[in-house]
Write an enzyme that holds these catalytic residues in place. Structure first.
Site, PDB file in Angstrom:
ATOM      1  N   SER A 181       0.814  -1.444   0.128  1.00  0.00           N
ATOM      2  CA  SER A 181      -0.240   0.113  -0.034  1.00  0.00           C
ATOM      3  C   SER A 181       1.051   0.941  -0.077  1.00  0.00           C
ATOM      4  CB  SER A 181      -0.785   0.509   1.075  1.00  0.00           C
ATOM      5  OG  SER A 181      -1.338   1.054   1.120  1.00  0.00           O
ATOM      6  N   TYR A 194      -2.572  -1.020  10.381  1.00  0.00           N
ATOM      7  CA  TYR A 194      -2.365  -1.594   8.553  1.00  0.00           C
ATOM      8  C   TYR A 194      -0.889  -1.125   7.736  1.00  0.00           C
ATOM      9  CZ  TYR A 194      -4.055  -1.120   3.628  1.00  0.00           C
ATOM     10  OH  TYR A 194      -4.248  -1.523   2.557  1.00  0.00           O
TER      11      TYR A 194
END
Length: 290
Positions: A181, A194
């Site tokens: 990400s 995350y």
């Protein structure tokens, strides 16, 4: 805090975000996932696994792989309706789909998936580790032990489990593509756990590449920016921030799943035959140091 113990090997879904990962069919604005261009046979005769393939980036990738000639196994958590839409779209592309429901944070689920694929098609050429979850928290002290373990379990432990199960079946020419990400590179103040898992995924990608490249197996990753999928509107971002989701990118908008899927295709096929240990960045123009 729930009574779930974090000293167990497997943490079931927490009550942090009970709507997640969310149904794509329930979104008012549907993500654009259909392939935009004709196929050219770049995965002809190949067999692929795509985790989180019921919706979002996973669905777009699975259907694009099918258009390029691959048979595709879809792993998903619980959204049967979304998964069936993906399977039907794969069939519409003239290919075959296999659906596998379960929580990939449980190593037995990943092993069962690989066994099912080998039993049905007799080979495995491409593994796309895309499934993930995220839970926004304003303060680091708001992250419960259960959430922390659960996020790591879903986002990075599952990749280890699947690669371990798949490794005996991956031959020279196989490819693994992991989903990291943009948050790994620029951080995200409300996605601490995350983002940490995405850093782990990038390190795993580079290390696994070094581990397998000598056997002719390439390992790469894709680091999407803000993409319109069920993950964010169904609890992955605060509701009050969804109206502006993606507008802080240089392109001024969130990306669509079918703008990310070609990056997975490129890394899965022989177009990227001289690339391993690398990360592609479909992120709307955000400059990161890779």
């Amino acid at each position: 805090m729930s009574e779930t113990k974090t000293d167990t090997a497997f943490i079931r879904e927490t009550e942090e975000e009970p709507r997640m990962p969310g149904h794509e069919t329930a979104l008012d604005r549907k993500p654009e996932w259909k392939p935009r261009f004709p196929g050219s046979g770049r995965l002809e005769g190949k067999v692929a696994i795509v985790t989180g393939g019921d919706s979002g980036i996973g669905r777009a990738t699975a259907v694009l792989f099918a258009r390029e000639g691959a048979k595709v196994a879809i792993a998903y958590l619980k959204e049967d309706d979304d998964a069936q839409i993906t399977a039907d779209a794969i069939a519409d592309e003239g290919s075959e789909a296999l659906l596998h429901k379960g929580d990939l944070g449980d190593p037995d689920v990943g092993k069962a998936l690989v066994d099912k694929v080998i039993g049905k098609w007799g080979r495995l050429d491409v593994l796309v580790n895309n499934a993930g979850e995220q839970h926004p928290d304003e303060d680091v002290t708001d992250i419960t032990r259960e959430q922390l373990q659960r996020t790591f379990q879903t986002n990075i432990f599952s990749m280890f489990y699947l690669v371990q199960a798949a490794r005996p079946h991956l031959k020279k020419g196989a490819a693994i593509v992991n989903c990291t990400s943009v948050t790994m590179y620029k951080g995200a103040p409300i996605l601490l756990d995350y983002s940490a898992t995405k850093g782990a995924i990038t390190a795993f990608t580079r290390s696994l590449s070094e581990n397998l490249v000598g056997d002719g197996i390439r390992v790469n990753a894709v680091a999407p920016g803000p993409i319109w999928t069920p993950l964010n509107p169904c609890g992955g971002q605060p509701p009050e921030e969804m109206d502006d989701f993606g507008k802080d990118t240089p392109m001024g908008r969130p990306g669509e799943p079918n703008e990310v899927a070609p990056a997975f295709l490129f890394l899965a096929c022989e177009d990227s035959s001289y690339m391993s240990g690398q990360v592609l960045h479909p992120n709307g123009g955000i400059i990161v140091t890779s």
